[in-house]
Design a protein around this motif. Structure first.
Motif, PDB file in Angstrom:
ATOM      1  N   GLY A 137       0.788  -1.287  -0.188  1.00  0.00           N
ATOM      2  CA  GLY A 137       0.228  -0.075   0.091  1.00  0.00           C
ATOM      3  C   GLY A 137       1.430   1.381  -0.137  1.00  0.00           C
ATOM      4  O   GLY A 137       1.983   1.288  -0.054  1.00  0.00           O
ATOM      5  N   SER A 148       0.273   4.528  -5.230  1.00  0.00           N
ATOM      6  CA  SER A 148       0.750   2.983  -5.900  1.00  0.00           C
ATOM      7  C   SER A 148       1.797   3.032  -6.867  1.00  0.00           C
ATOM      8  O   SER A 148       2.528   2.565  -6.875  1.00  0.00           O
ATOM      9  N   GLY A 193       4.543  -1.939   2.951  1.00  0.00           N
ATOM     10  CA  GLY A 193       4.263  -0.707   2.075  1.00  0.00           C
ATOM     11  C   GLY A 193       4.789   0.464   2.551  1.00  0.00           C
ATOM     12  O   GLY A 193       5.914   0.470   3.335  1.00  0.00           O
ATOM     13  N   GLY A 219       1.067   2.546   4.180  1.00  0.00           N
ATOM     14  CA  GLY A 219       0.609   0.864   3.528  1.00  0.00           C
ATOM     15  C   GLY A 219       1.137   0.478   4.983  1.00  0.00           C
ATOM     16  O   GLY A 219       0.845  -0.591   4.578  1.00  0.00           O
TER      17      GLY A 219
END
Length: 187
Positions: free
Chosen positions: A41, A48, A112, A116
């Motif tokens: 994430g 992204s 992430g 994220g």
């Protein structure tokens, strides 16, 4: 998402997922014989396609890992401010459910960049992740408001934190100290 993946070179598929928080977007790179699935994430204000996430995705694909880069629903809707933690977590769990069933049996790594990474840590247990990779973990908001997020590092699986020395949210030593006895490794 329907269909399966086959062939010798990685296949990239983009698709949307309806979640309780709205529509999310997923870009999945799938090698012919994946060794595992990594779902990443973005940071709170990013998406992204952040250069760091794209480089990690490309490296993982070259190493035979299926990799999904996820845009949370608030970003797909064009908002800059993230949803509450509960909504981010619900959305990511719905996204994991939507990923091709062929990949569900593979070892799952979550993580992430910044926000994220926090989502990955919080949902690791219910998702059955074998590890979390945090590409920067925002341990304490600048100025100290909001308190420490060290409790989120208790993911129920090993966590690798790649933390910059000058990170305004806490450096590597701060993260390692906050992790205590948890299986957290900091670079």
């Amino acid at each position: 998402m329907s269909g399966s993946f086959s062939g010798g070179s990685p296949i990239t598929r983009e698709f949307e997922v309806a979640t309780p928080a709205g529509t999310a977007r997923v870009e999945l790179v799938h090698p012919a014989t994946p060794a595992g699935l990594v779902v990443l994430g973005h940071s709170a204000g990013g998406d992204s396609q952040a250069p760091l996430l794209v480089r990690v995705r490309d490296s993982l694909a070259a190493s035979s890992f299926a990799t999904a880069l996820v845009d949370q629903p608030y970003r797909v809707a064009g908002r800059r401010l993230p949803d509450r933690a509960e909504r981010l977590d619900e959305a990511m769990l719905a996204i994991l459910d939507a990923i091709d069933p062929v990949l569900r049996g593979l070892p799952l790594v979550l993580g992430g960049k910044s926000s994220g990474a926090r989502v990955g840590c919080r949902i690791a247990r219910p998702a059955g992740a074998v590890a979390v990779v945090a590409l920067g973990f925002p341990l304490t908001p600048p100025g100290g408001s909001g308190g420490s997020r060290a409790h989120e590092l208790d993911a129920g699986c090993p966590v690798l934190v790649v933390q910059g020395d000058r990170d305004a949210f806490g450096g590597p030593v701060d993260v390692l100290r906050a992790a205590g006895e948890l299986p957290v490794h900091v670079l």
